[in-house]
Structures are given as C-alpha cells and as structure tokens.
Design a protein around this motif. Structure first.
Motif, mmCIF file in Angstrom:
data_model
loop_
_atom_site.group_PDB
_atom_site.id
_atom_site.type_symbol
_atom_site.label_atom_id
_atom_site.label_comp_id
_atom_site.label_asym_id
_atom_site.label_seq_id
_atom_site.Cartn_x
_atom_site.Cartn_y
_atom_site.Cartn_z
ATOM 1 N N LEU A 296 8.664 -6.167 7.794
ATOM 2 C CA LEU A 296 8.395 -5.943 6.376
ATOM 3 C C LEU A 296 7.137 -5.112 6.197
ATOM 4 O O LEU A 296 6.139 -5.300 6.899
ATOM 5 N N GLN A 297 7.171 -4.175 5.252
ATOM 6 C CA GLN A 297 5.985 -3.435 4.847
ATOM 7 C C GLN A 297 6.083 -3.141 3.353
ATOM 8 O O GLN A 297 7.160 -3.255 2.760
ATOM 9 N N ASN A 298 4.947 -2.806 2.746
ATOM 10 C CA ASN A 298 5.014 -2.489 1.324
ATOM 11 C C ASN A 298 5.571 -1.077 1.124
ATOM 12 O O ASN A 298 5.686 -0.297 2.066
ATOM 13 N N ASP A 299 5.936 -0.766 -0.104
ATOM 14 C CA ASP A 299 6.631 0.494 -0.365
ATOM 15 C C ASP A 299 5.765 1.710 -0.085
ATOM 16 O O ASP A 299 6.261 2.737 0.385
ATOM 17 N N ALA A 300 4.456 1.612 -0.340
ATOM 18 C CA ALA A 300 3.572 2.754 -0.059
ATOM 19 C C ALA A 300 3.492 3.024 1.440
ATOM 20 O O ALA A 300 3.496 4.182 1.879
ATOM 21 N N ALA A 301 3.416 1.961 2.243
ATOM 22 C CA ALA A 301 3.385 2.130 3.695
ATOM 23 C C ALA A 301 4.684 2.741 4.192
ATOM 24 O O ALA A 301 4.684 3.566 5.109
ATOM 25 N N ALA A 302 5.810 2.352 3.585
ATOM 26 C CA ALA A 302 7.098 2.921 3.980
ATOM 27 C C ALA A 302 7.147 4.409 3.684
ATOM 28 O O ALA A 302 7.649 5.206 4.491
ATOM 29 N N CYS A 303 6.613 4.812 2.522
ATOM 30 C CA CYS A 303 6.569 6.240 2.203
ATOM 31 C C CYS A 303 5.708 6.996 3.214
ATOM 32 O O CYS A 303 6.054 8.102 3.631
ATOM 33 N N ALA A 304 4.582 6.391 3.613
ATOM 34 C CA ALA A 304 3.720 7.032 4.608
ATOM 35 C C ALA A 304 4.445 7.163 5.945
ATOM 36 O O ALA A 304 4.302 8.181 6.639
ATOM 37 N N THR A 305 5.222 6.151 6.303
ATOM 38 C CA THR A 305 5.991 6.216 7.545
ATOM 39 C C THR A 305 6.991 7.365 7.498
ATOM 40 O O THR A 305 7.146 8.121 8.461
ATOM 41 N N ALA A 306 7.664 7.511 6.360
ATOM 42 C CA ALA A 306 8.620 8.613 6.210
ATOM 43 C C ALA A 306 7.915 9.961 6.299
ATOM 44 O O ALA A 306 8.411 10.888 6.970
ATOM 45 N N GLU A 307 6.773 10.088 5.644
ATOM 46 C CA GLU A 307 6.029 11.350 5.696
ATOM 47 C C GLU A 307 5.575 11.656 7.118
ATOM 48 O O GLU A 307 5.558 12.807 7.548
ATOM 49 N N ARG A 308 5.205 10.629 7.856
ATOM 50 C CA ARG A 308 4.715 10.818 9.217
ATOM 51 C C ARG A 308 5.832 11.266 10.159
ATOM 52 O O ARG A 308 5.616 12.074 11.067
ATOM 53 N N ILE A 309 7.040 10.763 9.916
ATOM 54 C CA ILE A 309 8.155 11.089 10.808
ATOM 55 C C ILE A 309 8.774 12.434 10.456
ATOM 56 O O ILE A 309 9.013 13.277 11.334
ATOM 57 N N VAL A 310 9.035 12.666 9.176
ATOM 58 C CA VAL A 310 9.802 13.862 8.799
ATOM 59 C C VAL A 310 9.191 14.638 7.629
ATOM 60 O O VAL A 310 9.810 15.562 7.120
ATOM 61 N N GLY A 311 7.965 14.294 7.214
ATOM 62 C CA GLY A 311 7.411 14.922 6.024
ATOM 63 C C GLY A 311 6.104 15.643 6.249
ATOM 64 O O GLY A 311 5.790 16.108 7.357
ATOM 65 N N ALA A 312 5.292 15.708 5.195
ATOM 66 C CA ALA A 312 4.055 16.490 5.215
ATOM 67 C C ALA A 312 3.001 15.926 6.147
ATOM 68 O O ALA A 312 2.068 16.638 6.528
ATOM 69 N N ALA A 313 3.105 14.659 6.525
ATOM 70 C CA ALA A 313 2.124 14.061 7.437
ATOM 71 C C ALA A 313 2.561 14.161 8.897
ATOM 72 O O ALA A 313 1.898 13.612 9.775
ATOM 73 N N HIS A 314 3.654 14.867 9.172
ATOM 74 C CA HIS A 314 4.145 15.023 10.536
ATOM 75 C C HIS A 314 3.092 15.734 11.390
ATOM 76 O O HIS A 314 2.697 16.860 11.100
ATOM 77 N N GLY A 315 2.607 15.050 12.412
ATOM 78 C CA GLY A 315 1.607 15.640 13.288
ATOM 79 C C GLY A 315 0.186 15.579 12.770
ATOM 80 O O GLY A 315 -0.726 16.106 13.411
ATOM 81 N N VAL A 316 -0.048 14.936 11.612
ATOM 82 C CA VAL A 316 -1.394 14.810 11.040
ATOM 83 C C VAL A 316 -1.925 13.415 11.374
ATOM 84 O O VAL A 316 -1.322 12.407 11.004
ATOM 85 N N ASP A 317 -3.060 13.346 12.050
ATOM 86 C CA ASP A 317 -3.589 12.059 12.504
ATOM 87 C C ASP A 317 -4.344 11.292 11.430
ATOM 88 O O ASP A 317 -4.520 10.078 11.553
ATOM 89 N N HIS A 318 -4.819 11.990 10.395
ATOM 90 C CA HIS A 318 -5.594 11.326 9.342
ATOM 91 C C HIS A 318 -5.065 11.794 7.991
ATOM 92 O O HIS A 318 -5.349 12.910 7.552
ATOM 93 N N ALA A 319 -4.285 10.948 7.334
ATOM 94 C CA ALA A 319 -3.706 11.307 6.041
ATOM 95 C C ALA A 319 -3.510 10.045 5.222
ATOM 96 O O ALA A 319 -3.319 8.952 5.771
#
Length: 404
Positions: free
Chosen positions: A198-221
């Motif tokens: 379980l995670q909160n919705d904001a953390a889930a959005c960050a996970t999506a961004e990290r895998i396939v979005g704007a945070a892909h390859g960004v270590d601090h976002a």
C-alpha cells in the motif's frame, strides 16, 4: 568508441554476498538505457566483467533478459547487446478513490496491458472490496489472454489510495475513514493470493513518473500531485521516500495560515475537490474528466477564477518543497485533464524566489508530468515491479552490516 551520452546506472559492489543487489543494479541499468553490452554494463556499474557475465547468464535463464544480434563498433570485436524482456514480469495496480476504483496490469517495462474501472459505494469498504476483487479477477483474465505465463510471473499487487494512514480516530470523510479502518490488505491478499503493498496516491504518481515519466532517470525530484486531495511524492537519492508511517509528502494538510480561526489546509483550497465544490460538479459523474476539459478550453469564468486562486496557493507549496528537499525539479501530476494542469502551471509563474532559482539549470523548476486519471493505478502497479527489481541503497547497507 561511438558512445554519445553517458550510461545511467547505479554502482554495484564486488564484495561477497551482494549478488542480489548487483542483479537489481543490472536490471535498472537496462531499464534506464535500453540494450547494453556486457562491457557497457561492467563500465557503468563498476562490476567485474566476470560478475556481469554471471548475472547476465542468470537473468537469461530466468527469462528477464534476451541477447540481440551482435553489433560492431569501430575496429573492435563485435559485441552482443542485451535488453530486458517485457514479459519477464507482470504486476497489478489498484487505485481506490472515494467514488471509483481502477485496476491495471503492467509488464516489466511499465507498459499497460489491461485495465478496467468500476464505481464504488461511498465509504462502504465491505461492499466496495467485493467490486474490487471482481475487477482484479477480470484484469488478470485479460492479462492471461495476452501472455500464457502471466500468472506464474505476477510479482504482486500494488494498492494506492488517499492518505494519510493510521491517524487516531479520524472521522473526516476527506480521509476515507471507513476504508482506513477496514482490513484491506489482508482481504485483498486472501482474495487474490498475491503479495499486497500500500502507498498513498501521491507516492504512486511519483512511482509512475520515475518508471515511465518526467522523473525517469532523475535522482532528486518531487511530484506534486493535485487530485481530490493534494500530496507530494518524494524521490530522494533515486528512491521513493515514504516516511516512518507511509505518510511522507502529505503537503495538502499543511495550513496556509497559523493554526487558529481561519486556518485552512492547502487541499481545501487548491485540490480538485475544491474545484468540484466551486463549480458544483459531481465527482462521481462518469464524464467528469470531459466536463473539466471543456470548461478549461472554453475559458469558463468560474474555472479561470479557481485556477488563479489555486495557482496562488500551489506556488507557495513549490517554494516550500524546494526549500526543504532541494529537488532537481518539481513535477506537477494530476488526475485532471492536461489542459487544466498546463493552465495551472502557467498561472503559477513566476514562481516565488527560492534556493532552486539559480542559473545553469538542466531541468525546469516546475514542469507538467503525467495528467491521466489512470496514472495512480499505473504507479501502484509499478510499485511491486520496483520492490522486486530496483536496487535499494538501504538494502545494500543491511547486507554489509549483516553478521557473518
């Protein structure tokens, strides 16, 4: 060598007892960069060529990587690149919100293969969980029709819902109190036979961004999520930070004025819930997304007024995030239409001066990320993939400190 850009990868370690960590490092390097040769992987991860070869053989045996045709670079010997096999693993993601639920199935690369949604009775988890289990079963059937190996390669079920979690005696309907008290994870684990997180919705959005979005390859976002509520998904040192109780980033609860008469949490003024109230919209409407999009495109007076007010408060939240976390970028994500998210970001400029306001930036201080009502379910699905395959610095510390 014809390499144009550096390979993005974490470092492995050649110490004994760290093969599981090194395996995860290799998988992440292939996910971030695409196909790489053994020599490329050895240079990028700082592992020995023998260690890389051993791990590649194991990953091939497990059906997680595949060799491509050999390529020749310059005058050297031809090298064989390897890439991840998308069908090497699958996961299910579940988004539970106040009025509806969405479920998706993804592969190892985060591609959505099946999805479905259903309405939920408001704050009635005992009835809602029956709907959810049927929804998940349907998505799994659809996935099995795509890949015969899917059930054997399912690594888990990720669940995302509004936080905060575990607060004492909360009857605030904003926080879905009945769902908070319901044994959700145990019920889902029993009903699906999967490991459930379980995670909160904001953390889930960050996970999506990290895998396939704007945070892909960004270590601090930091992903600023504007949904029914408001939260911040924190990507620190390349890992998602959830806090001691899974409630890190609940910035929507931050008061816009000192506590006392007239103090208001941020999400009561700048979330989509406040927009629904301002425009007298019903969030349970099946076409709510289209309604919002039409009002933005028509530059409806009441919609524009809400955008201006929300932007004023969200501008302050960006300043706060930059001051505390010093991210390389803040990414605004939302379940709202892209047109609304872009108008919000435009209205938030100029941003308030902060420690992030400096020359020679590679990334903008604020940018628009994923604006898709399915993004939370996608992030929830990416979480089991991440737990199974991503390198974690905390894990390698535990390995090093473990007794012999």
């Amino acid at each position: 060598m014809d390499d144009i850009s550096p390979i993005r990868a974490k470092s492995g370690t050649n110490q004994e007892g760290t093969s599981a960590h090194n395996r995860r490092v290799m998988i992440e390097a292939l996910r971030l960069n695409g196909a790489l040769s053994r020599a490329d992987l050895a240079r990028a991860t700082q592992l020995t060529k023998q260690a890389v070869s051993n791990i590649i053989e194991d990953l091939e045996s497990d059906g997680l990587v595949v060799a491509l045709d050999a390529v020749r670079k310059g005058r050297g010997q031809p090298s064989t690149p390897y890439r991840l096999v998308p069908e090497g693993a699958f996961a299910i993601g579940l988004h539970i919100d106040r009025h509806l639920t969405r479920a998706v199935a993804v592969d190892l690369m985060g591609s959505v293969l099946a999805r479905a949604e259903a309405n939920l009775p408001f704050d009635e988890p005992s009835k809602g969980v029956e709907i959810i289990l049927k929804l998940i079963a349907g998505v799994r059937r659809d996935l099995a029709g795509i890949s015969a190996q899917s059930e054997k390669r399912l690594v888990g079920l990720g669940v995302a819902m509004p936080g905060p979690f575990g607060l004492k005696d909360s009857d605030d309907k904003w926080m879905m109190p009945a769902w908070q008290k319901f044994p959700l994870l145990e019920t889902l684990a029993k009903g699906t036979g999967l490991n459930v997180g379980l995670q909160n919705d904001a953390a889930a959005c960050a996970t999506a961004e990290r895998i396939v979005g704007a945070a892909h390859g960004v270590d601090h976002a930091v992903c600023l999520y504007v949904g029914y509520g408001i939260g911040a998904g924190l990507i620190l040192n390349g890992e998602l930070y959830s806090g001691g109780h899974g409630n890190a980033g609940e910035i929507g609860m931050a008061l816009l004025a000192p506590a006392g008469p007239g103090s208001t949490p941020l999400e009561h003024r700048a979330s989509l819930a406040s927009l629904y109230q301002h425009l007298d919209l019903n969030p349970a409407d099946s076409d709510i997304y289209e309604q919002m999009n039409a009002l933005v495109l028509a530059e409806d007076t009441k919609m524009m007024a809400w955008i201006d007010g929300a932007a004023h408060d969200l501008r302050w939240s960006v300043h706060l995030i930059e001051t505390i976390f010093d991210p390389k970028t803040v990414i605004l994500t939302s379940g709202a239409p892209e047109a609304l998210a872009r108008r919000l970001v435009e209205a938030m400029h100029p941003l308030l001066p902060s420690i992030a306001d400096r020359p020679a930036r590679n990334l903008p201080r604020l940018q628009v990320g994923t604006t898709d009502p399915w993004s939370i379910a996608l992030g929830a699905a990416a979480a089991p993939i991440s737990r199974a395959f991503d390198p974690l610095f905390s894990a390698i510390l535990k390995t090093r400190s473990a007794p012999a």
